[in-house]
Design a protein around this motif. Structure first.
Motif, mmCIF file in Angstrom:
data_model
loop_
_atom_site.group_PDB
_atom_site.id
_atom_site.type_symbol
_atom_site.label_atom_id
_atom_site.label_comp_id
_atom_site.label_asym_id
_atom_site.label_seq_id
_atom_site.Cartn_x
_atom_site.Cartn_y
_atom_site.Cartn_z
ATOM 1 N N ILE A 144 -2.514 10.565 -2.587
ATOM 2 C CA ILE A 144 -3.866 10.998 -2.250
ATOM 3 C C ILE A 144 -3.766 12.422 -1.724
ATOM 4 C CG2 ILE A 144 -5.947 10.567 -0.887
ATOM 5 C CD1 ILE A 144 -5.183 8.244 -2.762
ATOM 6 N N GLU A 145 -4.522 13.331 -2.338
ATOM 7 C CA GLU A 145 -4.621 14.697 -1.845
ATOM 8 C C GLU A 145 -6.036 14.881 -1.336
ATOM 9 O OE1 GLU A 145 -3.287 17.431 -4.857
ATOM 10 O OE2 GLU A 145 -1.430 16.312 -5.176
ATOM 11 N N GLY A 146 -6.268 14.433 -0.117
ATOM 12 C CA GLY A 146 -7.585 14.467 0.504
ATOM 13 C C GLY A 146 -7.605 13.508 1.682
ATOM 14 N N ASP A 147 -8.718 13.481 2.383
ATOM 15 C CA ASP A 147 -8.863 12.625 3.555
ATOM 16 C C ASP A 147 -9.204 11.192 3.148
ATOM 17 O OD1 ASP A 147 -8.487 14.981 4.936
ATOM 18 O OD2 ASP A 147 -10.596 15.230 5.458
ATOM 19 N N ILE A 148 -8.773 10.248 3.986
ATOM 20 C CA ILE A 148 -9.082 8.833 3.771
ATOM 21 C C ILE A 148 -9.822 8.317 4.997
ATOM 22 C CG2 ILE A 148 -8.157 6.503 3.498
ATOM 23 C CD1 ILE A 148 -5.714 7.721 2.151
ATOM 24 N N LYS A 149 -10.960 7.657 4.763
ATOM 25 C CA LYS A 149 -11.690 6.987 5.827
ATOM 26 C C LYS A 149 -12.004 5.584 5.325
ATOM 27 C CE LYS A 149 -15.532 7.436 9.003
ATOM 28 N NZ LYS A 149 -16.651 8.265 9.459
ATOM 29 N N CYS A 150 -11.477 4.577 6.037
ATOM 30 C CA CYS A 150 -11.667 3.196 5.593
ATOM 31 C C CYS A 150 -11.555 2.241 6.775
ATOM 32 C CB CYS A 150 -10.647 2.837 4.518
ATOM 33 S SG CYS A 150 -8.937 2.907 5.064
ATOM 34 N N ALA A 182 -6.224 13.930 6.292
ATOM 35 C CA ALA A 182 -6.448 13.126 7.495
ATOM 36 C C ALA A 182 -6.692 11.665 7.135
ATOM 37 C CB ALA A 182 -7.642 13.675 8.266
ATOM 38 N N VAL A 183 -6.252 10.776 8.018
ATOM 39 C CA VAL A 183 -6.476 9.339 7.866
ATOM 40 C C VAL A 183 -7.295 8.867 9.060
ATOM 41 C CG1 VAL A 183 -5.397 7.061 7.839
ATOM 42 C CG2 VAL A 183 -4.351 8.947 6.577
ATOM 43 N N ILE A 184 -8.426 8.214 8.792
ATOM 44 C CA ILE A 184 -9.257 7.619 9.833
ATOM 45 C C ILE A 184 -9.498 6.172 9.431
ATOM 46 C CG2 ILE A 184 -11.469 7.664 11.026
ATOM 47 C CD1 ILE A 184 -11.605 10.672 10.379
ATOM 48 N N ALA A 185 -9.060 5.240 10.294
ATOM 49 C CA ALA A 185 -9.187 3.813 9.981
ATOM 50 C C ALA A 185 -9.243 3.002 11.265
ATOM 51 C CB ALA A 185 -8.011 3.355 9.123
ATOM 52 N N GLU A 186 -9.873 1.829 11.181
ATOM 53 C CA GLU A 186 -9.843 0.903 12.312
ATOM 54 C C GLU A 186 -8.406 0.419 12.530
ATOM 55 O OE1 GLU A 186 -12.162 -0.475 14.600
ATOM 56 O OE2 GLU A 186 -13.185 1.343 13.967
ATOM 57 N N THR A 187 -7.755 -0.006 11.437
ATOM 58 C CA THR A 187 -6.362 -0.422 11.492
ATOM 59 C C THR A 187 -5.610 0.276 10.369
ATOM 60 O OG1 THR A 187 -6.672 -2.357 10.066
ATOM 61 C CG2 THR A 187 -6.941 -2.690 12.430
ATOM 62 N N LEU A 211 -2.591 0.981 15.152
ATOM 63 C CA LEU A 211 -1.724 1.705 14.241
ATOM 64 C C LEU A 211 -0.311 1.147 14.281
ATOM 65 C CD1 LEU A 211 -1.209 4.128 12.341
ATOM 66 C CD2 LEU A 211 -0.846 5.517 14.381
ATOM 67 N N VAL A 212 0.237 0.879 13.089
ATOM 68 C CA VAL A 212 1.628 0.442 12.952
ATOM 69 C C VAL A 212 2.319 1.454 12.046
ATOM 70 C CG1 VAL A 212 3.197 -1.359 12.140
ATOM 71 C CG2 VAL A 212 1.024 -1.991 13.237
ATOM 72 N N ILE A 213 3.397 2.053 12.556
ATOM 73 C CA ILE A 213 4.188 3.006 11.778
ATOM 74 C C ILE A 213 5.526 2.343 11.493
ATOM 75 C CG2 ILE A 213 5.206 5.308 11.713
ATOM 76 C CD1 ILE A 213 3.067 6.189 13.744
#
Length: 133
Positions: free
Chosen positions: A33-39, A53-58, A74-76
């Protein structure tokens, strides 16, 4: 979306998307993905790359992310390679994961935006990191 229904979308390993992604459902990314993710919820595969950028509940990250991450939970995973700042409410990092950036709880981020202190020296950020095995 009907209450109680569970939907998810999968981006396969052979797919590259250039542009932002917004999903009300869960998202599983194995591609690039070349762009932001919001989910709502993001699961990233080991071979996946996200440049944005990544924006997510989990979020459960196992691949490479170049950009900031904001998640409630967040789990890394150990295979993850993160280049960017990380904002979280609950954080788990497996031994072996690589993160090049700053960690800050979401509550602290909001407090910093609401109140700025001129007496505080540049670069002096209070950060809290919770590690679990």
């Amino acid at each position: 979306m009907a209450a109680g229904s569970s939907t998810f979308s999968v981006i396969g390993p052979d797919v590259t998307i250039k542009g932002d992604i917004a999903a009300s459902a869960d998202l599983h990314v194995d591609g690039t993905i070349e762009g932001d993710i919001k989910c709502a919820s993001l699961v990233q595969g080991e071979t996946s790359e996200v440049h944005g950028a990544v924006i997510a509940e989990t979020a459960r990250l196992a691949g490479r992310v170049v950009g900031s991450i904001t998640a409630r939970e967040l789990v890394i995973l150990r295979s993850a390679r993160i280049e960017g700042d990380v904002h979280y409410d609950a954080l788990t990092i497996e031994q072996g994961a690589e993160v090049d950036g700053r960690f800050a709880p979401n509550a602290q981020r909001g407090a910093k935006q609401a109140v700025s202190s001129p007496a505080r020296a540049k670069g002096e950020d209070e950060t809290t990191l919770q590690l679990t095995n």
